[in-house]
Design a protein around this motif. Structure first.
Motif, PDB file in Angstrom:
ATOM      1  N   VAL A  13      24.126 -37.784 -31.359  1.00 30.99           N
ATOM      2  CA  VAL A  13      24.065 -38.954 -32.237  1.00 30.99           C
ATOM      3  C   VAL A  13      22.625 -39.237 -32.649  1.00 30.99           C
ATOM      4  N   PRO A  46      27.187 -40.155 -35.246  1.00 22.53           N
ATOM      5  CA  PRO A  46      27.113 -38.704 -35.000  1.00 22.53           C
ATOM      6  C   PRO A  46      26.319 -37.993 -36.092  1.00 22.53           C
ATOM      7  N   GLU A  55      28.488 -34.952 -27.622  1.00 19.63           N
ATOM      8  CA  GLU A  55      28.254 -35.409 -28.999  1.00 19.63           C
ATOM      9  C   GLU A  55      26.749 -35.473 -29.192  1.00 19.63           C
TER      10      GLU A  55
END
Ligand code: DLL
Length: 438
Positions: free
Chosen positions: A270, A277, A268
């Motif tokens: 972020v 995100p 992910e």
């Protein structure tokens, strides 16, 4: 160059199928972590989540992050999810004075690691016919043994030279017909320059055709220099010891960016401030959830590395998404010749010396391809600054302490009291004059 794959059925898996595999594995891995590690039971409870809440990959955002401090606090085995008899090997983070972070690997974890790195060997055109010279350091650092496992997985001839003794490296490279060199970019450039000084033209005289370089950032100019001097295809390899080691993402020779090993890691990006995100294509902090690691599973580990997702299809045919090159870190960690060092660790060493004031400045420059660190420190006002012997002795003791605690060689300049510039705002402790770092 003909494009082949190491694990075609995985590396070119249709994306939908890959997402299904990721979901299945993320559910298993998060449950494995929760069932076996008290830290996860406590942190999930505090956040009001359970492994059963993971119905889609997007549900992962409900889960709490893990940071390096959590790993330090859990030292040594607090985050291990298997009994000790299943732990095949332990690695530890480099350059820490305080609590090291310890990561364990089962035999299966080690096999997966070798497979991840092996993909990069194919990316530079390698195969079982190739000879790979591993000039990353062997030991607790993951570079040497990680690249070694990759070479063995492919069935290459592996030369475990480790780092150092550059002239011997070059001799071996020539005499043993090395096809692929694996080391840090700065070391690759030193090897190239030393070979040239020795009278060789490595691009012509040596068999070498590929390099797999990582563990630290490298500017485009530096990469180009390495490509030209050695006459090679360049693969940038990314990884970190907490998550595995080298091979978490590797650069194919076709498109821009590094393919994540998405069958083993869920990534992910972020926003480092809001921790929300960010959309694909935007820069932010890279966060990993491991999908297959048995010994040290991680759920949403904040790497502190800044990059972005490149989601466009790659012409190489691999379907795994790519990350862009690492552009920096959200903390102040320095990477000095592959050794990770925080300025606070340097400070910890300095404060042990009553003769030195708490003022210091770290000046980073590059001397040829290698980073040079100069440390400027001030003596306390009552130090007999004009007694050369005492000054030299202090310098020697400080250098030895830095070397033994942090494994870094630092040039020390001791200056008179009150000569280091004071700042009215945040102290400017680091002066980064290295080319290609901005
Ligand atoms: O450096 C693992 C590794 C070994 C990667 C050999 C590649 C090759 P650590 O010592 O835990 O592990 O340091 C990890 O190094 O968080 C990044 O900040 C930095 N780093 C690693 N690879 C790259 C790269 C190994 N290709 C930290 N480009 C990471 C830029 C990198 N930075």
């Amino acid at each position: 160059m003909e494009q082949t794959y190491y694990q075609p059925e995985i590396e070119t898996m249709p994306r939908e199928q890959l997402r299904e595999l990721q979901l299945k594995r993320v559910q298993e891995s998060v449950k494995h972590a929760y069932d076996n590690v008290k830290f996860y039971q406590d942190s999930f409870k505090a956040a009001g989540v359970e492994p059963g809440d993971l119905k889609t990959l997007d549900d992962l955002v409900k889960f709490p992050f893990v940071v390096k401090q959590d790993m330090r606090d859990a030292y040594p085995f607090g985050l291990f999810a298997v009994p000790q008899k299943e732990v095949a090997r332990i690695h530890a983070s480099s350059g820490t004075t305080g609590q090291a972070t310890v990561v364990g690997h089962t035999a299966e974890d080690l096999k997966n690691w070798g497979d991840c790195f092996a993909r990069g060997i194919y990316m530079v055109g390698g195969s079982a016919e190739s000879t790979i010279q591993v000039s990353y350091g062997y030991g607790l650092f993951t570079g040497g043994l990680g690249a070694h496992a990759g070479g063995e997985a492919v069935g290459c001839t592996v030369i475990p030279t480790s780092s150092g003794n550059t002239k011997r490296q070059i001799q071996m490279m020539k005499d043993l017909g090395t096809d692929i060199l694996a080391c840090t970019p700065s070391y690759a450039l030193l090897i190239a320059d030393t070979a040239i000084e020795m009278g060789y033209n490595p691009a012509k005289d040596f068999k070498i055709s590929g390099v797999i370089l990582g563990a630290e950032p490298a500017s485009e100019a530096m990469r180009q220099d390495i490509r030209e001097k050695l006459g090679v295809t360049y693969c940038d390899v990314y990884g970190l010891s907490e998550v595995m080691g080298p091979g978490v993402a590797m650069e194919c020779s076709v498109g821009h960016g590094l393919h994540l090993a998405e069958d083993h890691f869920y990534a992910e990006i972020v926003d480092p401030q809001t921790l929300k995100p960010v959309p694909d294509g935007e820069y932010g902090e890279l966060v990993f959830t491991t999908l297959t690691r048995r010994c040290s599973p991680l759920v949403r580990y904040r790497t502190r590395d800044m990059t972005r997702i490149i989601s466009e299809e790659c012409a190489c045919g691999r379907t795994h998404r790519k990350i862009d090159r690492i552009v920096g870190r959200t903390d102040d960690m320095l990477i000095i010749r592959g050794v990770n060092v925080f300025p606070s660790q340097i400070e910890q060493v300095i404060v042990e010396f009553p003769e030195i004031a708490a003022q210091y400045q770290i000046v980073l420059t590059n001397k040829g391809p290698l980073d040079r660190v100069e440390l400027n420190v001030e003596t306390v006002p009552d130090f007999p600054f004009d007694e050369i012997r005492k000054l030299q002795d202090l310098k020697r003791r400080l250098a030895a302490e830095l070397k033994s605690n942090l494994q870094i060689s630092v040039e020390i300049k001791i200056v008179e009291p009150k000569t280091i510039e004071r700042s009215e705002g945040k102290a400017k402790r680091i002066i980064d004059l290295r080319e290609g770092r901005h």
